[in-house]
Scaffold this active site. Structure first.
Site, PDB file in Angstrom:
ATOM      1  N   GLU A   1       0.668  -1.217  -0.078  1.00 38.17           N
ATOM      2  CA  GLU A   1      -0.051  -0.009  -0.279  1.00 38.17           C
ATOM      3  C   GLU A   1       0.893   1.282   0.097  1.00 38.17           C
ATOM      4  OE1 GLU A   1      -4.065  -1.358   2.269  1.00 38.17           O
ATOM      5  OE2 GLU A   1      -2.427  -1.228   3.490  1.00 38.17           O
TER       6      GLU A   1
HETATM    7  C1  ACM Z   1      -2.099  -5.560   4.060  1.00 40.18           C
HETATM    8  O1  ACM Z   1      -2.882  -6.106   4.393  1.00 40.18           O
HETATM    9  N1  ACM Z   1      -1.951  -4.032   3.751  1.00 40.18           N
HETATM   10  C2  ACM Z   1      -0.764  -6.254   3.778  1.00 40.18           C
END
Ligand code: ACM
Length: 527
Positions: A334
């Site tokens: 992310e």
């Molecule tokens: C995640 O759930 N951002 C690895």
């Protein structure tokens, strides 16, 4: 074999005959299934590779001793002492630990030539004179001891029925992840989780130590990370952090239970707590406020600044020095506010740092779209709606030799709600009922995208804590789904829900005896 001379020969190959037959009392209608009366060897969870019951068993009594073998091996002695502690708590018996192997009682034997047990497996033989646990390694003896615990009553003394087990894990990596960044959890709380997972042969604890909302591990060279960046959490609570001694203590506690700790410092995103602690880490030289919300993807280390690389070198170097396990997890998920080229350049350097400190990289599977270093392990957290292109990139990395840890969010994310009735948790990957968490095959899970079974190092169940702040909520989300992870990781398979849910229900007295909070899922025949 001596102790089974009088075996009547009820042959149970749990992976085949027992678990493929419809479980007694099973019924297609959820909620209608009745609890089955399972013999002790049928109750084991995770199911062993093979087990056979028969003959006279061994009665635990006031005179029972634990014998740790003729060799005087310190580590085996440690396994015996811990097993004795665990069995004393449940049985109330004195259970002294002695050396040697001659005489009645529980015998722990290291045998490098033991067959069919691999590095972590074991053989357990029970007869009227005692129970013999044999393994190639102390880890195998520890796992044997956890099976022995399950063959005795959850509380009070009892008899280990006659029989034998030959057992070995399906996957080398069987993990649980705990996010202590979104909400802070103490070392004592995490030790309890280690006790709970190691009882089911889970062998890895991945600790998500840092995120936007808090930095939980002391770093000598950068003290404000913990002292200031640790002082926040989701919702505005006080947060907290572990000193290095506390971390070492947790790592040693886990090691005694044959659980490796994999620490994660998430980067280049998920770093607001670090940016808030040190203005110099920001591209504009200005520290942001600490953050107590639950958005993701808004923070990034300053990829163009050399100070960033001094920072990750010192942080990862200090962490590597207090982590005996082989892996360092560097996140990589992310990173929405890091441009793709910057992300790849940053991850190149971060991976080089990990290697220089003698560790192997683990990263979330987004690293597949950049340049995973040789040997880097990727942790897949996609789900049924993950775009094919993303899965194909993961498959390409797997085919190029990168081992995969599977943590599908719609199967193994323990922070997903079970169903519409669940209080804590999220549902962005959908609901994850107990059956869904268990009833799939890690070996073939990404086969359609081209991932060979041989690339699957194992499975891990992450527990993110945006909505979870207490021990009881943590346990409620983990239990009983983490037992499904344990079985997927250890047992030969294939998954067999009718059998599994009966064995799961049979764990209830153990969970109750340890005061574990768990979700009494309606399609499990708890009784
Ligand atoms: C995640 O759930 N951002 C690895």
């Amino acid at each position: 074999m001596r102790v089974l001379r009088r075996t009547l020969g009820t042959l149970l190959f749990l992976g085949a005959a027992v678990s493929c037959a419809p479980a007694p009392g099973d019924d297609a209608r959820p909620g209608a299934v009745r609890p089955a009366v399972l013999a002790p060897y049928e109750r084991l969870l995770p199911a062993p590779a093979s087990a056979r019951t028969g003959g006279t068993g061994y009665v635990f009594g006031a005179g029972t001793v634990i014998r740790t073998g003729p060799g005087g091996d310190e580590e085996v002695r440690g396994v015996g002492e811990l097993l004795a502690e665990q069995l004393r708590t449940s049985s109330g018996l004195p259970l002294p630990v002695v050396g040697g192997s001659e005489g009645d009682g529980v015998r722990l034997l290291l045998d490098e030539g033991a067959e069919g047990v691999g590095d972590e497996g074991y053989r357990l033989e029970s007869g009227p004179r005692g129970v013999t646990l044999t393994a190639r390694t102390p880890a195998g003896l520890f796992h044997a001891g956890q099976s022995l615990r399950q063959l005795l009553p959850a509380s009070g003394p009892g008899t280990v029925p006659g029989g034998e087990i030959t057992d070995a894990p399906r996957f080398a990596y069987r993990g649980a992840m705990l996010d202590i960044a979104r909400h802070y959890f103490t070392v004592e709380q995490v030790k309890r989780y280690v006790d709970q997972i190691s009882a089911y042969k889970v062998n890895t604890l991945h600790l998500h130590l840092t995120d936007d909302q808090g930095w939980r591990i002391a770093v000598d060279g950068w003290p404000r990370l913990a002292e200031y960046g640790g002082g926040s959490e989701v919702g505005g609570g006080p947060g907290g952090y572990w000193t290095k001694d506390q971390y070492r203590d947790l790592v040693a506690y886990a090691a005694r239970r044959y659980v490796d700790v994999v620490p994660e410092i998430d980067m280049p995103g998920h770093v607001n707590a670090a940016l808030a602690s040190y203005a110099e880490l920001n591209c504009d030289g200005k520290a942001p406020e600490r953050y107590t919300g639950t958005k993701v993807g808004f923070s990034s280390l300053c990829v163009g600044k050399e100070r960033t690389y001094e920072f990750i070198d010192e942080v990862l170097g200090e962490l590597a020095a207090i982590t005996p396990g082989r892996y360092l997890h560097i996140g990589g998920d992310e990173a929405h506010s890091t441009p793709a080229a910057d992300y790849a350049a940053f991850m190149d350097r971060a991976q080089e740092v990990v290697g220089r400190h003698g560790k192997t990289v683990v990263a979330w599977h987004q690293l597949a779209a950049a340049r995973p270093a040789p040997g880097a392990v990727l942790q897949y957290w996609g789900h049924d709606r993950t775009p094919d292109a993303e899965k194909t990139a993961v498959a390409a990395a797997a085919k190029a030799g990168h081992p995969l840890i599977l943590s599908p969010a719609d199967r193994l994310y323990l922070d997903m709600k079970y169903d519409v009735t669940t209080g804590p948790g999220l549902n962005w990957a959908g609901f994850v009922p107990v059956k869904r968490a268990y009833d799939w095959n890690p070996g073939s899970y990404l086969a359609a995208s081209g991932v060979p079974q041989s690339a699957v190092l194992g499975v891990e169940a992450p527990l993110w804590t945006e909505t979870i702040a207490t021990r009881s909520d943590l346990e409620f989300m983990a239990f009983p789904r983490i037992l499904g992870l344990a079985e997927l990781g250890w047992s030969p398979g294939p998954a067999n829900w009718p059998s599994y849910r009966q064995r799961l229900a049979a764990q209830a007295p153990r969970l109750d005896a340890q005061d574990t909070t768990y979700y009494r899922a309606p399609d499990v025949p708890w009784g």
